[in-house]
Design a protein around this motif. Sequence first.
Motif, PDB file in Angstrom:
ATOM      1  N   GLU A 556       0.828  -1.213   0.000  1.00 33.79           N
ATOM      2  CA  GLU A 556       0.000   0.000   0.000  1.00 33.79           C
ATOM      3  C   GLU A 556       0.860   1.260   0.000  1.00 33.79           C
ATOM      4  OE1 GLU A 556      -3.545  -0.191  -0.428  1.00 33.79           O
ATOM      5  OE2 GLU A 556      -2.527  -2.043  -1.042  1.00 33.79           O
ATOM      6  N   ASP A 557       2.002   1.214   0.662  1.00 33.54           N
ATOM      7  CA  ASP A 557       2.909   2.366   0.621  1.00 33.54           C
ATOM      8  C   ASP A 557       3.411   2.598  -0.801  1.00 33.54           C
ATOM      9  OD1 ASP A 557       2.605   2.799   3.301  1.00 33.54           O
ATOM     10  OD2 ASP A 557       4.515   1.883   3.888  1.00 33.54           O
ATOM     11  N   LEU A 558       3.769   1.525  -1.485  1.00 35.85           N
ATOM     12  CA  LEU A 558       4.228   1.665  -2.867  1.00 35.85           C
ATOM     13  C   LEU A 558       3.106   2.107  -3.796  1.00 35.85           C
ATOM     14  CD1 LEU A 558       6.653  -1.377  -3.208  1.00 35.85           C
ATOM     15  CD2 LEU A 558       7.238   1.007  -3.604  1.00 35.85           C
ATOM     16  N   ARG A 559       1.903   1.627  -3.545  1.00 32.28           N
ATOM     17  CA  ARG A 559       0.765   2.031  -4.364  1.00 32.28           C
ATOM     18  C   ARG A 559       0.532   3.538  -4.245  1.00 32.28           C
ATOM     19  NH1 ARG A 559      -3.530  -1.019  -6.197  1.00 32.28           N
ATOM     20  NH2 ARG A 559      -3.173  -2.682  -4.667  1.00 32.28           N
ATOM     21  N   ARG A 560       0.612   4.057  -3.021  1.00 34.57           N
ATOM     22  CA  ARG A 560       0.428   5.496  -2.828  1.00 34.57           C
ATOM     23  C   ARG A 560       1.578   6.280  -3.458  1.00 34.57           C
ATOM     24  NH1 ARG A 560      -1.731   3.611   2.146  1.00 34.57           N
ATOM     25  NH2 ARG A 560       0.343   3.551   3.085  1.00 34.57           N
ATOM     26  N   ARG A 561       2.769   5.744  -3.345  1.00 40.98           N
ATOM     27  CA  ARG A 561       3.949   6.435  -3.861  1.00 40.98           C
ATOM     28  C   ARG A 561       3.955   6.483  -5.391  1.00 40.98           C
ATOM     29  NH1 ARG A 561      10.113   4.820  -2.079  1.00 40.98           N
ATOM     30  NH2 ARG A 561      11.215   5.510  -3.927  1.00 40.98           N
ATOM     31  N   GLU A 562       3.548   5.401  -6.046  1.00 47.74           N
ATOM     32  CA  GLU A 562       3.633   5.306  -7.500  1.00 47.74           C
ATOM     33  C   GLU A 562       2.356   5.739  -8.208  1.00 47.74           C
ATOM     34  OE1 GLU A 562       4.932   1.380  -8.500  1.00 47.74           O
ATOM     35  OE2 GLU A 562       6.701   1.475  -7.196  1.00 47.74           O
ATOM     36  N   GLY A 563       1.253   5.788  -7.493  1.00 44.51           N
ATOM     37  CA  GLY A 563       0.007   6.243  -8.097  1.00 44.51           C
ATOM     38  C   GLY A 563      -0.437   5.352  -9.239  1.00 44.51           C
ATOM     39  N   PHE A 566       1.592   2.293 -10.533  1.00 47.07           N
ATOM     40  CA  PHE A 566       1.738   1.061  -9.748  1.00 47.07           C
ATOM     41  C   PHE A 566       1.185  -0.124 -10.526  1.00 47.07           C
ATOM     42  CE2 PHE A 566       0.090  -2.120  -6.776  1.00 47.07           C
ATOM     43  CZ  PHE A 566       1.217  -2.368  -6.014  1.00 47.07           C
ATOM     44  N   ARG A 587      11.652  -4.300   2.144  1.00 48.04           N
ATOM     45  CA  ARG A 587      11.045  -2.964   2.125  1.00 48.04           C
ATOM     46  C   ARG A 587      12.094  -1.915   1.785  1.00 48.04           C
ATOM     47  NH1 ARG A 587       6.464  -0.730   4.319  1.00 48.04           N
ATOM     48  NH2 ARG A 587       6.571   1.514   4.656  1.00 48.04           N
ATOM     49  N   LEU A 591      11.962   0.352  -1.591  1.00 49.97           N
ATOM     50  CA  LEU A 591      11.680   1.778  -1.425  1.00 49.97           C
ATOM     51  C   LEU A 591      12.897   2.639  -1.713  1.00 49.97           C
ATOM     52  CD1 LEU A 591       9.464   1.818   1.809  1.00 49.97           C
ATOM     53  CD2 LEU A 591       8.728   2.116  -0.559  1.00 49.97           C
ATOM     54  N   HIS A 592      14.066   2.016  -1.870  1.00 51.80           N
ATOM     55  CA  HIS A 592      15.294   2.796  -2.051  1.00 51.80           C
ATOM     56  C   HIS A 592      15.210   3.617  -3.341  1.00 51.80           C
ATOM     57  CE1 HIS A 592      19.576   3.648  -1.365  1.00 51.80           C
ATOM     58  NE2 HIS A 592      19.673   3.644  -2.681  1.00 51.80           N
TER      59      HIS A 592
END
Length: 592
Positions: A556-563, A566, A587, A591-592
């Motif tokens: 979910e963090d990646l989904r929010r970050r990539e929009g 994703f 992680r 996320l890096h």
Amino acid sequence: MKKPEMRHSVAAALIASLFAAAPPANADVAPVVPTNPVSRADASFDTFKQGFIDALLTQNPEWALQVGQYRDAQRLAIPDPAADLAFAQKWLGQLARHPVGQLSESNRVDRALIENQLRSIQWYRSQFRNLEWDPSEWNIGEGFSILLTRDYAPRDARLLAISARLAQVPAYYTAARHTVRRPTLEHTRLAIQQSQGVLDLLGVPLESAINDSTLDEARLAELRTRASLARQAVREWIAHLETMLPRLTRGEARSFRIGPALYARKFAYDIQTDLTPTQLYRAALTEKERLHAKMDALAATLWPKYFADTPLPATRLERISQLIGKLSERHVAAADFVDEVKRQIPQLEAWVRDHDLLTLDPDKPLQVRETPLHKRGVAGASIDAPGPFDPAATTWYNVDPLDNEPAAEQESTLREYNHWMLQILNIHEAVPGHYAQLVYANRSPSLVKSLLGNGAMIEGWAVYAERMMLESGWGNHEPEMELIYAKWALRVVCNTILDYSVHTLGMTEAQAMRLLRDEAFQQEAEAQEKWRRVQLTQVQLTSYYSGFASIYALREDLRRREGEAFNLKAFHERFLSFGSAPVKYIRQMMLH
């Protein structure tokens, strides 16, 4: 049937505990995929890693068989705490020659994992000392099972390795009798049960292989003599354990509860999360409340369909319980249980492909089988997967058959694994759960990340796979499936609550059964076996919720970050590309 567990042979279970350690608090890790050109420090560390893995396999030939390395197949290693401690000390000294700050970020992760494996050996051997109180750790079955069933070499070559191992069995059980002191009653009973399975394995299956052999008569005679002496050694081990039962039942046994101090250390080594056991326990309590509220809403939706002329019960737990009880009536017959598992696997594979969730390798065999006798007694369903050294070998999906169980227990198990729940079980164990994840792990460019797998990542992925499949439409978003899935999710949460409460808070059997039956809505057979399991294992039951929560939060963090960029399949395949590393490291890498 219990919640599935990735439990293999005794040696593999030992490796999982000895070689699944938490990173030290001061570890400086910022992992990313290394870039070229490789630095001198990284090149030196890569050489060190190769030497370490080779020594690790030599030190643990039973585990080597598990991961597909058959070089020492003829050796049956006798557990030796002093040798393990010396091994750990030696390699920690060599590891110190490779400072963290000079390594690439990816190698920092491998360094941290290696250090944790070695320090966990020290802790297990010097403080946990389970070889002394858990006689089920002394089990030769899995190595012989692998040699009999994996066609990595011609049968006669494998029989020669079996013959050499059989010659070492009497000394193995002599060491077991000298080592086990004041065992727990529960682990002693398990050891007796599994040792009976070892006798069965060394009976008809071994004799059949011998009868089909083309070895010369002298070698066959030697093999039969060694097999006879090995069976006698197992019988004497069983008799030795049985003579201990009267005094153990009189109160002379060690408690199966390991207590808060040992639990905290074992949790740190095995789970490898930034949370403490208490923090995870409190999060599980909160999640239990959320799931109860969701299930109550689903029960209200379904109530008119199944109880049109019956008013809703007054309490939330009663409403949920009655609805689940009604749905649980739909299940296969006991005789068809294993066949139904087999039938569903191709359907799951087709769904994953058609919905573009994950790339599956059609050349990696998966076979469903009845759980071998020497592996029963802990988990009713499990996966035996080959490691990176023999990735083409068959992956076995072990399922306990129900045919020989009493009728009442059969019905209880079938109601637990009803029409909907059995589908979730197969997602978890097979596709796209454990089976798929372990195929990906074997492809990891880092043997360290593949071999030193983290149980919370492995179990967490399997639990995540269930959620992902339902999100993709498996089950057609029917409220029945949603309710039964919520019950499964509740089981995952209550695993953590149960394990922590039993081993650190002194939860009684009566309290545990109230939690499992009344708040987790488990059938009697499931609840009884879960109580049995929490007496036989420690911490492992927390791996499901810990791993799932970490993976889902990362997604979910990646989904929010990539929009909009994703991509779910890309997330899955990148996540799985890091072997079975702890989620906290994956992680950082993603996320890096």
